[in-house]
Design a protein around this motif. Sequence first.
Motif, PDB file in Angstrom:
ATOM      1  N   GLU A 119      31.548  10.078  29.182  1.00 19.36           N
ATOM      2  CA  GLU A 119      31.115   8.715  28.854  1.00 19.36           C
ATOM      3  C   GLU A 119      29.801   8.367  29.549  1.00 19.36           C
ATOM      4  OE1 GLU A 119      34.058   5.665  28.833  1.00 19.36           O
ATOM      5  OE2 GLU A 119      32.596   4.060  29.164  1.00 19.36           O
ATOM      6  N   LEU A 120      29.672   8.753  30.809  1.00 15.02           N
ATOM      7  CA  LEU A 120      28.437   8.464  31.530  1.00 15.02           C
ATOM      8  C   LEU A 120      27.252   9.232  30.931  1.00 15.02           C
ATOM      9  CD1 LEU A 120      29.951   8.479  35.114  1.00 15.02           C
ATOM     10  CD2 LEU A 120      28.879   6.510  33.990  1.00 15.02           C
ATOM     11  N   GLY A 121      27.511  10.455  30.505  1.00 14.22           N
ATOM     12  CA  GLY A 121      26.447  11.214  29.851  1.00 14.22           C
ATOM     13  C   GLY A 121      25.989  10.555  28.566  1.00 14.22           C
ATOM     14  N   SER A 122      26.941  10.012  27.812  1.00 10.92           N
ATOM     15  CA  SER A 122      26.586   9.309  26.571  1.00 10.92           C
ATOM     16  C   SER A 122      25.756   8.065  26.867  1.00 10.92           C
ATOM     17  CB  SER A 122      27.867   8.913  25.820  1.00 10.92           C
ATOM     18  OG  SER A 122      28.561  10.063  25.391  1.00 10.92           O
ATOM     19  N   LEU A 123      26.064   7.382  27.959  1.00 13.82           N
ATOM     20  CA  LEU A 123      25.276   6.206  28.334  1.00 13.82           C
ATOM     21  C   LEU A 123      23.819   6.594  28.604  1.00 13.82           C
ATOM     22  CD1 LEU A 123      27.671   4.276  30.762  1.00 13.82           C
ATOM     23  CD2 LEU A 123      26.986   3.609  28.453  1.00 13.82           C
ATOM     24  N   LEU A 124      23.644   7.710  29.308  1.00 13.38           N
ATOM     25  CA  LEU A 124      22.276   8.146  29.621  1.00 13.38           C
ATOM     26  C   LEU A 124      21.548   8.592  28.351  1.00 13.38           C
ATOM     27  CD1 LEU A 124      20.519   8.390  32.153  1.00 13.38           C
ATOM     28  CD2 LEU A 124      21.162  10.794  32.292  1.00 13.38           C
ATOM     29  N   GLU A 125      22.272   9.255  27.463  1.00 16.13           N
ATOM     30  CA  GLU A 125      21.652   9.681  26.200  1.00 16.13           C
ATOM     31  C   GLU A 125      21.281   8.474  25.335  1.00 16.13           C
ATOM     32  OE1 GLU A 125      23.681  14.058  25.367  1.00 16.13           O
ATOM     33  OE2 GLU A 125      24.652  12.258  24.596  1.00 16.13           O
ATOM     34  N   ASP A 126      22.120   7.448  25.339  1.00 14.92           N
ATOM     35  CA  ASP A 126      21.810   6.253  24.555  1.00 14.92           C
ATOM     36  C   ASP A 126      20.528   5.592  25.056  1.00 14.92           C
ATOM     37  OD1 ASP A 126      24.054   6.648  23.043  1.00 14.92           O
ATOM     38  OD2 ASP A 126      25.293   5.198  24.125  1.00 14.92           O
ATOM     39  N   ALA A 127      20.322   5.625  26.380  1.00 14.86           N
ATOM     40  CA  ALA A 127      19.114   5.027  26.955  1.00 14.86           C
ATOM     41  C   ALA A 127      17.896   5.904  26.749  1.00 14.86           C
ATOM     42  CB  ALA A 127      19.332   4.766  28.447  1.00 14.86           C
ATOM     43  N   HIS A 128      18.130   7.203  26.514  1.00 14.50           N
ATOM     44  CA  HIS A 128      17.019   8.159  26.347  1.00 14.50           C
ATOM     45  C   HIS A 128      17.350   9.078  25.169  1.00 14.50           C
ATOM     46  CE1 HIS A 128      15.370   6.919  30.253  1.00 14.50           C
ATOM     47  NE2 HIS A 128      16.624   6.877  30.643  1.00 14.50           N
ATOM     48  N   PRO A 129      17.046   8.658  23.952  1.00 14.01           N
ATOM     49  CA  PRO A 129      17.445   9.404  22.750  1.00 14.01           C
ATOM     50  C   PRO A 129      16.926  10.844  22.688  1.00 14.01           C
ATOM     51  CG  PRO A 129      16.759   7.175  22.208  1.00 14.01           C
ATOM     52  CD  PRO A 129      16.413   7.370  23.644  1.00 14.01           C
ATOM     53  N   GLU A 130      15.869  11.146  23.436  1.00 13.14           N
ATOM     54  CA  GLU A 130      15.337  12.510  23.404  1.00 13.14           C
ATOM     55  C   GLU A 130      15.957  13.395  24.483  1.00 13.14           C
ATOM     56  OE1 GLU A 130      11.071  12.893  22.826  1.00 13.14           O
ATOM     57  OE2 GLU A 130      10.964  10.747  22.423  1.00 13.14           O
ATOM     58  N   LEU A 131      16.978  12.900  25.171  1.00 14.84           N
ATOM     59  CA  LEU A 131      17.657  13.667  26.223  1.00 14.84           C
ATOM     60  C   LEU A 131      19.038  14.103  25.734  1.00 14.84           C
ATOM     61  CD1 LEU A 131      17.716  14.575  29.271  1.00 14.84           C
ATOM     62  CD2 LEU A 131      18.914  12.412  29.715  1.00 14.84           C
ATOM     63  N   THR A 132      19.398  15.350  26.029  1.00 11.37           N
ATOM     64  CA  THR A 132      20.736  15.869  25.742  1.00 11.37           C
ATOM     65  C   THR A 132      21.414  16.242  27.055  1.00 11.37           C
ATOM     66  OG1 THR A 132      20.036  16.748  23.594  1.00 11.37           O
ATOM     67  CG2 THR A 132      22.062  17.656  24.555  1.00 11.37           C
ATOM     68  N   VAL A 133      22.593  15.677  27.294  1.00 10.71           N
ATOM     69  CA  VAL A 133      23.340  15.958  28.520  1.00 10.71           C
ATOM     70  C   VAL A 133      24.456  16.953  28.201  1.00 10.71           C
ATOM     71  CG1 VAL A 133      24.664  14.997  30.425  1.00 10.71           C
ATOM     72  CG2 VAL A 133      22.850  13.632  29.354  1.00 10.71           C
ATOM     73  N   THR A 134      24.458  18.069  28.909  1.00 15.02           N
ATOM     74  CA  THR A 134      25.452  19.129  28.709  1.00 15.02           C
ATOM     75  C   THR A 134      26.225  19.335  30.006  1.00 15.02           C
ATOM     76  OG1 THR A 134      23.965  20.218  27.141  1.00 15.02           O
ATOM     77  CG2 THR A 134      25.773  21.533  28.035  1.00 15.02           C
ATOM     78  N   PHE A 135      27.538  19.562  29.864  1.00 16.00           N
ATOM     79  CA  PHE A 135      28.375  19.726  31.056  1.00 16.00           C
ATOM     80  C   PHE A 135      28.974  21.122  31.126  1.00 16.00           C
ATOM     81  CE2 PHE A 135      28.562  15.158  30.129  1.00 16.00           C
ATOM     82  CZ  PHE A 135      28.116  14.662  31.345  1.00 16.00           C
ATOM     83  N   ASN A 136      29.064  21.635  32.350  1.00 13.55           N
ATOM     84  CA  ASN A 136      29.848  22.827  32.659  1.00 13.55           C
ATOM     85  C   ASN A 136      30.992  22.347  33.548  1.00 13.55           C
ATOM     86  OD1 ASN A 136      30.854  25.366  33.210  1.00 13.55           O
ATOM     87  ND2 ASN A 136      29.283  25.875  34.717  1.00 13.55           N
ATOM     88  N   LEU A 137      32.198  22.257  32.977  1.00 14.90           N
ATOM     89  CA  LEU A 137      33.348  21.656  33.659  1.00 14.90           C
ATOM     90  C   LEU A 137      34.342  22.734  34.068  1.00 14.90           C
ATOM     91  CD1 LEU A 137      33.615  18.867  30.998  1.00 14.90           C
ATOM     92  CD2 LEU A 137      32.954  18.455  33.368  1.00 14.90           C
ATOM     93  N   ALA A 138      34.678  22.766  35.360  1.00 12.51           N
ATOM     94  CA  ALA A 138      35.609  23.778  35.873  1.00 12.51           C
ATOM     95  C   ALA A 138      36.034  23.359  37.270  1.00 12.51           C
ATOM     96  CB  ALA A 138      34.926  25.151  35.898  1.00 12.51           C
TER      97      ALA A 138
END
Length: 277
Positions: free
Chosen positions: A72-91
């Motif tokens: 959800e936080l990554g989506s918030l940052l992407e919404d504020a910056h449409p040219e940014l893609t946030v990718t996660f490595n979760l483990a």
Amino acid sequence: MRVRLVTALTVLATLLLAVACAGTTGRPEGGAADPDAADSGRADADTETTSTPLRGELLVFAAASLTDVFEELGSLLEDAHPELTVTFNLAGSQTLAGQLVEGAPADVFASASGTQMDAVAEEGLVDEPVPFATNRLAIVVEPDNPLGIRTLDDLARDDVVLVLAGEEVPAGQYAAQALEQAGVEVSPASLEVDVRAVLGKVVLGEADAAIVYESDVVVAGDTVQGIDIPDGDNVFATYPVATVTDARNPDAAAAFVDLLRSPEGTEVLERYGFGVP
């Protein structure tokens, strides 16, 4: 006429310069910087996420327990910056720390424990870590609690199939500490690679009970029943985050860390069951 025009332009330039300086320092007009804001060390999310356009990819290594809230936080940052893609490595944090030490590229590392963060920091791979969230343990059982499990003592019963995280996993280390504090000896049916794998065992009916984080109980909803562990037996986790020293997108990395510690980020974290340090 020329003199008046020059004078007007000079006044306008002075005003613009004053406004620019005020914006740079963050000081209120005619006053000093807000001492409360400085003490908190927390960023203004609106300012940090919108003042400078961010582009490209931001790769965040994050503990498995942060899966849903970080998405959800990554989506918030992407919404504020449409040219940014946030990718996660979760483990599990121990897995992520090992990957970073072996040279895996990343921009941000968020751990469920200071131990794994310290291991990465000692290698000079991250900038100064800062705490951004807290968590505490809870027992999860099947809905309606058919075995009547109420306390840590019940996890030692012969009729209870218990699953825990592995000894190298922060959630497993916290669980072992809680059980030791309570003087309870258990024989888990399996030790999982991260806390979400532990939770999944109960959700799928492959285990009767497990020890996870309270934030996992929130995410699981009606698929499990959460049982509180009293403060005297519980263990409290503090989550640190840091930008990676060789981050490929340092501006976006700094913005993500600022978002976590902003009022907007705090609201999201608390909604998912996390506390704030």
